[in-house]
Design an enzyme around this catalytic site. Structure first.
Site, short mmCIF file in Angstrom:
data_model
loop_
_atom_site.label_atom_id
_atom_site.label_comp_id
_atom_site.label_asym_id
_atom_site.label_seq_id
_atom_site.Cartn_x
_atom_site.Cartn_y
_atom_site.Cartn_z
N ASN A 99 11.01 4.43 -2.31
CA ASN A 99 10.57 3.19 -1.66
C ASN A 99 11.71 2.50 -0.91
O ASN A 99 12.87 2.66 -1.27
CB ASN A 99 9.97 2.24 -2.70
CG ASN A 99 8.75 2.86 -3.37
OD1 ASN A 99 8.06 3.68 -2.77
ND2 ASN A 99 8.50 2.48 -4.61
N HIS A 141 15.04 7.09 0.71
CA HIS A 141 14.54 6.86 2.07
C HIS A 141 15.13 5.61 2.72
O HIS A 141 14.61 5.12 3.72
CB HIS A 141 13.01 6.79 2.07
CG HIS A 141 12.36 8.08 1.66
ND1 HIS A 141 11.10 8.17 1.10
CD2 HIS A 141 12.84 9.35 1.72
CE1 HIS A 141 10.83 9.44 0.85
NE2 HIS A 141 11.86 10.17 1.21
N PRO A 166 0.82 -1.22 0.00
CA PRO A 166 0.00 0.00 0.00
C PRO A 166 0.85 1.26 0.00
O PRO A 166 1.97 1.28 0.51
CB PRO A 166 -0.81 -0.11 1.30
CG PRO A 166 -0.03 -1.02 2.17
CD PRO A 166 0.68 -1.97 1.26
N ASP A 167 0.30 2.32 -0.61
CA ASP A 167 0.99 3.61 -0.55
C ASP A 167 0.61 4.30 0.75
O ASP A 167 0.06 3.69 1.66
CB ASP A 167 0.66 4.47 -1.78
CG ASP A 167 -0.83 4.79 -1.88
OD1 ASP A 167 -1.57 4.50 -0.93
OD2 ASP A 167 -1.25 5.34 -2.91
N PHE A 168 0.89 5.59 0.85
CA PHE A 168 0.64 6.29 2.11
C PHE A 168 -0.62 7.14 2.09
O PHE A 168 -1.40 7.12 3.02
CB PHE A 168 1.85 7.18 2.45
CG PHE A 168 3.07 6.40 2.82
CD1 PHE A 168 3.34 6.09 4.14
CD2 PHE A 168 3.94 5.94 1.85
CE1 PHE A 168 4.45 5.35 4.49
CE2 PHE A 168 5.07 5.20 2.18
CZ PHE A 168 5.32 4.90 3.51
N ARG A 169 -0.80 7.92 1.03
CA ARG A 169 -1.78 8.99 1.08
C ARG A 169 -3.08 8.77 0.32
O ARG A 169 -3.97 9.60 0.38
CB ARG A 169 -1.13 10.30 0.61
CG ARG A 169 -0.10 10.79 1.59
CD ARG A 169 0.76 11.93 1.08
NE ARG A 169 1.66 12.36 2.15
CZ ARG A 169 2.78 11.72 2.48
NH1 ARG A 169 3.12 10.62 1.83
NH2 ARG A 169 3.53 12.16 3.47
N ASP A 181 11.51 -0.95 -0.24
CA ASP A 181 11.23 -2.39 -0.33
C ASP A 181 12.26 -3.22 -1.09
O ASP A 181 12.21 -4.45 -1.07
CB ASP A 181 9.84 -2.61 -0.95
CG ASP A 181 9.65 -1.82 -2.24
OD1 ASP A 181 10.52 -1.92 -3.14
OD2 ASP A 181 8.63 -1.11 -2.36
#
Length: 246
Positions: free
Chosen positions: A104, A121, A31-34, A106
């Site tokens: 990302n 990040h 899932p994304d954040f916003r 991941d």
């Protein structure tokens, strides 16, 4: 017509840079954040919002609660690279793509085969002891029953990810700016371009082949040469198939 144009741009360039956000990995089930279904709008048992839990202050003060959230909501160890990751790795292999710059954590770009990946990040696959700096793999974090502690000195092990209140790695930012400034083509995908300082990187692009691929509109749509409000995996794999068959 737009796919045809993208195919043409890819075919004529050997200096493409890709800049991507959470939308690149949503097609892998992360899932994304916003967005409406994103992490920040998901109901949780915690009294703290995700933005607070994912901050440096919270990590230092409530490390156990941080890890409860992080391990259950941020780590998707079974996710596999999707069509977007695979297409980008192929472009790099063909000598056309010079770098992937990602927000990302991941590691899916590397899993797909990409070699030059700048992680703005950080990465969930890198973890280190805050005391002696010993490195630990993701499995060490997942297997820890409570707060992961260093097996050498007993220090707290922290994921090598940039939390709120922490600065981005200046060397990574510098390299990202360099790649973007020198790029012939800049493809931006899966990011709303609303979170700084990462979003500001697009303004460092000096070329005239800016391609945006995002489900929703961004502040840069009017400045882009090509805009797709569609799936990144679909757009890139279509463009590549057409390009390779031409």
């Amino acid at each position: 017509m737009s796919i045809e144009k993208l195919r043409e741009i890819i075919g004529q360039s050997n200096n493409i840079v890709f800049f991507g956000g959470a939308g690149v990995s949503t097609e892998s089930g992360i899932p994304d954040f916003r967005s409406a279904n994103g992490l920040y709008n998901e109901k949780t048992d915690s009294t703290y919002p995700p933005e607070v839990i994912l901050s440096h202050t919270f990590f230092m003060r409530y490390t156990d609660k941080f890890y409860e959230f992080y391990k259950s909501k941020m780590i998707y160890k079974d996710s596999k690279p999707n069509d977007a990751h695979i297409a980008l790795a192929k472009l790099e292999e063909e000598g056309k793509l010079k770098a992937v710059i990602t927000q990302n954590i991941d590691g899916l770009h590397q899993a797909a085969g990409s070699k030059t990946v700048l992680e703005l990040h950080g990465s969930m696959h890198r973890n280190y002891c805050m005391n002696c700096n010993k490195a630990f793999p993701l499995s060490f974090i997942l297997e820890a029953e409570q707060v992961p502690k260093c097996d050498v000195c007993g220090g707290i092990v922290k994921p090598d990810v940039v939390l709120y209140e922490e600065a981005l790695d200046s060397d990574v930012i510098k390299a990202a700016v360099e790649y973007i400034r020198n790029a012939d083509v800049l493809i931006v995908g899966g990011t709303s371009l609303s979170v700084y300082p990462a979003a500001g990187l697009v303004s460092d692009y000096r070329g005239n082949k800016l391609v945006l691929i995002n489900k929703s509109q961004t502040q840069y749509d009017a400045k882009a040469n090509l805009v797709f409000h569609d799936s990144i995996g679909k757009v890139l794999s279509k463009a590549l198939t057409t390009f390779e068959n031409s």
